[in-house]
Motif scaffolding. Structure first.
Motif, PDB file in Angstrom:
ATOM      1  N   VAL A 112      37.471  45.641  47.949  1.00 41.01           N
ATOM      2  CA  VAL A 112      36.526  44.529  47.899  1.00 41.01           C
ATOM      3  C   VAL A 112      37.237  43.258  48.360  1.00 41.01           C
ATOM      4  O   VAL A 112      38.353  42.972  47.918  1.00 41.01           O
ATOM      5  CB  VAL A 112      35.995  44.302  46.461  1.00 41.01           C
ATOM      6  CG1 VAL A 112      35.009  43.145  46.419  1.00 41.01           C
ATOM      7  CG2 VAL A 112      35.357  45.567  45.904  1.00 41.01           C
ATOM      8  N   ALA A 113      36.576  42.494  49.225  1.00 42.67           N
ATOM      9  CA  ALA A 113      37.102  41.199  49.679  1.00 42.67           C
ATOM     10  C   ALA A 113      36.224  40.080  49.129  1.00 42.67           C
ATOM     11  O   ALA A 113      35.008  40.095  49.305  1.00 42.67           O
ATOM     12  CB  ALA A 113      37.124  41.139  51.203  1.00 42.67           C
ATOM     13  N   PHE A 114      36.873  39.131  48.452  1.00 40.83           N
ATOM     14  CA  PHE A 114      36.184  37.989  47.853  1.00 40.83           C
ATOM     15  C   PHE A 114      36.513  36.710  48.602  1.00 40.83           C
ATOM     16  O   PHE A 114      37.669  36.495  48.977  1.00 40.83           O
ATOM     17  CB  PHE A 114      36.683  37.752  46.422  1.00 40.83           C
ATOM     18  CG  PHE A 114      36.167  38.684  45.387  1.00 40.83           C
ATOM     19  CD1 PHE A 114      34.942  38.470  44.783  1.00 40.83           C
ATOM     20  CD2 PHE A 114      36.939  39.759  44.973  1.00 40.83           C
ATOM     21  CE1 PHE A 114      34.481  39.319  43.780  1.00 40.83           C
ATOM     22  CE2 PHE A 114      36.494  40.613  43.979  1.00 40.83           C
ATOM     23  CZ  PHE A 114      35.251  40.397  43.378  1.00 40.83           C
ATOM     24  N   PRO A 115      35.546  35.789  48.709  1.00 43.12           N
ATOM     25  CA  PRO A 115      35.864  34.406  49.070  1.00 43.12           C
ATOM     26  C   PRO A 115      36.199  33.655  47.774  1.00 43.12           C
ATOM     27  O   PRO A 115      36.181  34.252  46.692  1.00 43.12           O
ATOM     28  CB  PRO A 115      34.540  33.902  49.655  1.00 43.12           C
ATOM     29  CG  PRO A 115      33.503  34.605  48.809  1.00 43.12           C
ATOM     30  CD  PRO A 115      34.095  35.986  48.528  1.00 43.12           C
ATOM     31  N   ALA A 116      36.461  32.369  47.869  1.00 49.94           N
ATOM     32  CA  ALA A 116      36.672  31.533  46.678  1.00 49.94           C
ATOM     33  C   ALA A 116      35.295  31.090  46.185  1.00 49.94           C
ATOM     34  O   ALA A 116      34.778  30.052  46.587  1.00 49.94           O
ATOM     35  CB  ALA A 116      37.542  30.332  47.018  1.00 49.94           C
ATOM     36  N   LEU A 117      34.691  31.912  45.340  1.00 49.39           N
ATOM     37  CA  LEU A 117      33.327  31.641  44.865  1.00 49.39           C
ATOM     38  C   LEU A 117      33.240  30.277  44.176  1.00 49.39           C
ATOM     39  O   LEU A 117      34.125  29.903  43.405  1.00 49.39           O
ATOM     40  CB  LEU A 117      32.892  32.744  43.895  1.00 49.39           C
ATOM     41  CG  LEU A 117      32.747  34.133  44.508  1.00 49.39           C
ATOM     42  CD1 LEU A 117      32.560  35.175  43.413  1.00 49.39           C
ATOM     43  CD2 LEU A 117      31.602  34.173  45.499  1.00 49.39           C
ATOM     44  N   SER A 118      32.192  29.550  44.474  1.00 49.69           N
ATOM     45  CA  SER A 118      31.858  28.236  43.897  1.00 49.69           C
ATOM     46  C   SER A 118      32.773  27.098  44.319  1.00 49.69           C
ATOM     47  O   SER A 118      32.531  25.953  43.965  1.00 49.69           O
ATOM     48  CB  SER A 118      31.789  28.280  42.363  1.00 49.69           C
ATOM     49  OG  SER A 118      30.645  28.971  41.954  1.00 49.69           O
ATOM     50  N   ALA A 119      33.848  27.389  45.072  1.00 52.74           N
ATOM     51  CA  ALA A 119      34.819  26.341  45.404  1.00 52.74           C
ATOM     52  C   ALA A 119      34.442  25.535  46.646  1.00 52.74           C
ATOM     53  O   ALA A 119      35.131  24.578  46.979  1.00 52.74           O
ATOM     54  CB  ALA A 119      36.213  26.954  45.585  1.00 52.74           C
ATOM     55  N   GLY A 120      33.358  25.884  47.295  1.00 53.15           N
ATOM     56  CA  GLY A 120      32.934  25.132  48.470  1.00 53.15           C
ATOM     57  C   GLY A 120      31.844  24.147  48.100  1.00 53.15           C
ATOM     58  O   GLY A 120      32.056  23.210  47.324  1.00 53.15           O
ATOM     59  N   ALA A 121      30.637  24.412  48.606  1.00 54.43           N
ATOM     60  CA  ALA A 121      29.508  23.508  48.403  1.00 54.43           C
ATOM     61  C   ALA A 121      29.128  23.355  46.929  1.00 54.43           C
ATOM     62  O   ALA A 121      28.514  22.358  46.552  1.00 54.43           O
ATOM     63  CB  ALA A 121      28.295  24.003  49.198  1.00 54.43           C
ATOM     64  N   PHE A 122      29.508  24.323  46.084  1.00 56.08           N
ATOM     65  CA  PHE A 122      29.152  24.252  44.668  1.00 56.08           C
ATOM     66  C   PHE A 122      30.119  23.397  43.863  1.00 56.08           C
ATOM     67  O   PHE A 122      29.958  23.215  42.662  1.00 56.08           O
ATOM     68  CB  PHE A 122      29.032  25.649  44.065  1.00 56.08           C
ATOM     69  CG  PHE A 122      27.775  26.394  44.473  1.00 56.08           C
ATOM     70  CD1 PHE A 122      26.928  25.925  45.471  1.00 56.08           C
ATOM     71  CD2 PHE A 122      27.453  27.581  43.858  1.00 56.08           C
ATOM     72  CE1 PHE A 122      25.775  26.614  45.843  1.00 56.08           C
ATOM     73  CE2 PHE A 122      26.301  28.282  44.210  1.00 56.08           C
ATOM     74  CZ  PHE A 122      25.466  27.792  45.201  1.00 56.08           C
ATOM     75  N   GLY A 123      31.164  22.869  44.530  1.00 53.30           N
ATOM     76  CA  GLY A 123      31.995  21.825  43.952  1.00 53.30           C
ATOM     77  C   GLY A 123      33.025  22.211  42.904  1.00 53.30           C
ATOM     78  O   GLY A 123      33.604  21.327  42.265  1.00 53.30           O
ATOM     79  N   TYR A 124      33.279  23.492  42.722  1.00 49.67           N
ATOM     80  CA  TYR A 124      34.270  23.900  41.710  1.00 49.67           C
ATOM     81  C   TYR A 124      35.658  23.509  42.202  1.00 49.67           C
ATOM     82  O   TYR A 124      36.021  23.806  43.332  1.00 49.67           O
ATOM     83  CB  TYR A 124      34.218  25.415  41.494  1.00 49.67           C
ATOM     84  CG  TYR A 124      34.417  25.808  40.052  1.00 49.67           C
ATOM     85  CD1 TYR A 124      35.678  25.725  39.463  1.00 49.67           C
ATOM     86  CD2 TYR A 124      33.367  26.251  39.282  1.00 49.67           C
ATOM     87  CE1 TYR A 124      35.862  26.076  38.136  1.00 49.67           C
ATOM     88  CE2 TYR A 124      33.546  26.610  37.949  1.00 49.67           C
ATOM     89  CZ  TYR A 124      34.796  26.516  37.388  1.00 49.67           C
ATOM     90  OH  TYR A 124      34.984  26.860  36.074  1.00 49.67           O
ATOM     91  N   PRO A 125      36.476  22.832  41.383  1.00 45.07           N
ATOM     92  CA  PRO A 125      37.829  22.466  41.817  1.00 45.07           C
ATOM     93  C   PRO A 125      38.621  23.733  42.187  1.00 45.07           C
ATOM     94  O   PRO A 125      38.645  24.701  41.417  1.00 45.07           O
ATOM     95  CB  PRO A 125      38.427  21.776  40.588  1.00 45.07           C
ATOM     96  CG  PRO A 125      37.239  21.313  39.797  1.00 45.07           C
ATOM     97  CD  PRO A 125      36.162  22.333  40.044  1.00 45.07           C
ATOM     98  N   LEU A 126      39.232  23.720  43.353  1.00 45.84           N
ATOM     99  CA  LEU A 126      39.866  24.914  43.918  1.00 45.84           C
ATOM    100  C   LEU A 126      40.907  25.533  42.994  1.00 45.84           C
ATOM    101  O   LEU A 126      40.910  26.746  42.770  1.00 45.84           O
ATOM    102  CB  LEU A 126      40.486  24.594  45.279  1.00 45.84           C
ATOM    103  CG  LEU A 126      41.137  25.790  45.971  1.00 45.84           C
ATOM    104  CD1 LEU A 126      40.106  26.862  46.301  1.00 45.84           C
ATOM    105  CD2 LEU A 126      41.863  25.338  47.215  1.00 45.84           C
ATOM    106  N   GLU A 127      41.791  24.726  42.469  1.00 44.69           N
ATOM    107  CA  GLU A 127      42.868  25.254  41.619  1.00 44.69           C
ATOM    108  C   GLU A 127      42.306  25.971  40.394  1.00 44.69           C
ATOM    109  O   GLU A 127      42.722  27.079  40.055  1.00 44.69           O
ATOM    110  CB  GLU A 127      43.791  24.108  41.204  1.00 44.69           C
ATOM    111  CG  GLU A 127      44.955  24.554  40.381  1.00 44.69           C
ATOM    112  CD  GLU A 127      46.292  24.341  41.077  1.00 44.69           C
ATOM    113  OE1 GLU A 127      47.277  24.740  40.465  1.00 44.69           O
ATOM    114  OE2 GLU A 127      46.347  23.812  42.192  1.00 44.69           O
TER     115      GLU A 127
END
Length: 171
Positions: A112-127
């Motif tokens: 399974v390959a995941f992106p960084a869910l919610s860390a883009g347009a949904f504004g979740y702080p990346l770290e």
């Protein structure tokens, strides 16, 4: 922990060695920007048609469709929380990863390959998003013995470095 965990910079829509890719979906499972737009463009209009009867989904939920024009067998669609709006954010974000892996396990998927869910347009702080993602995947994999590989595919070098650093710290 069973299963290999890795991070790499790249295009989530071009992970031809993975059984499934995860879509950072919107509630209506429609094409959009970012990951959802890239996956829908490459998959073709059949993906949107397959998504219609599954929508709407709620934050933390995961659903599965065929991948159509993508080089994978399936797409797992997850609705991550909008930071500052959908609460409790951390629990909902963790539920995305957990539910996606459990869905993959139930369907006999090995990778399974995941992106960084919610860390883009949904504004979740990346770290913070990376810490939750990696901790949840590590926690969930032992209950998903059929999953051999989980890859985080990050769009840019900065995001890749953050995920890799946190992964290295937790080994």
């Amino acid at each position: 922990m069973t299963g290999q965990l890795e991070c790499r910079q790249g295009d989530i829509a071009r992970q031809s060695d993975m059984d499934a890719v995860v879509n950072a979906a919107n509630a209506e499972l429609r094409p959009g920007g970012g990951v959802a737009g890239a996956l829908h463009r490459m998959a073709g209009p059949e993906l949107e048609q397959a998504c219609r009867p599954l929508a709407p989904i709620v934050p933390g939920q995961a659903v599965l469709t065929e991948a159509f024009g993508l080089p994978n067998r399936y797409v797992i669609h997850c609705l991550g929380p909008v930071y500052g709006r959908d609460t409790p954010e951390a629990e909902l974000l963790a539920a995305c990863y957990r539910n996606a892996l459990e869905l993959a396990e139930r369907h006999g998927l090995a990778s399974v390959a995941f992106p960084a869910l919610s860390a883009g347009a949904f504004g979740y702080p990346l770290e913070e998003a990376a810490r939750i993602a990696l901790a949840t995947v590590r926690e969930t994999l032992p209950r998903c013995p059929g999953i051999e590989k989980v890859r985080f595919v990050l769009f840019d070098a900065g995001s890749t470095q953050v995920f890799q650093r946190i992964l290295d710290q937790t080994l």
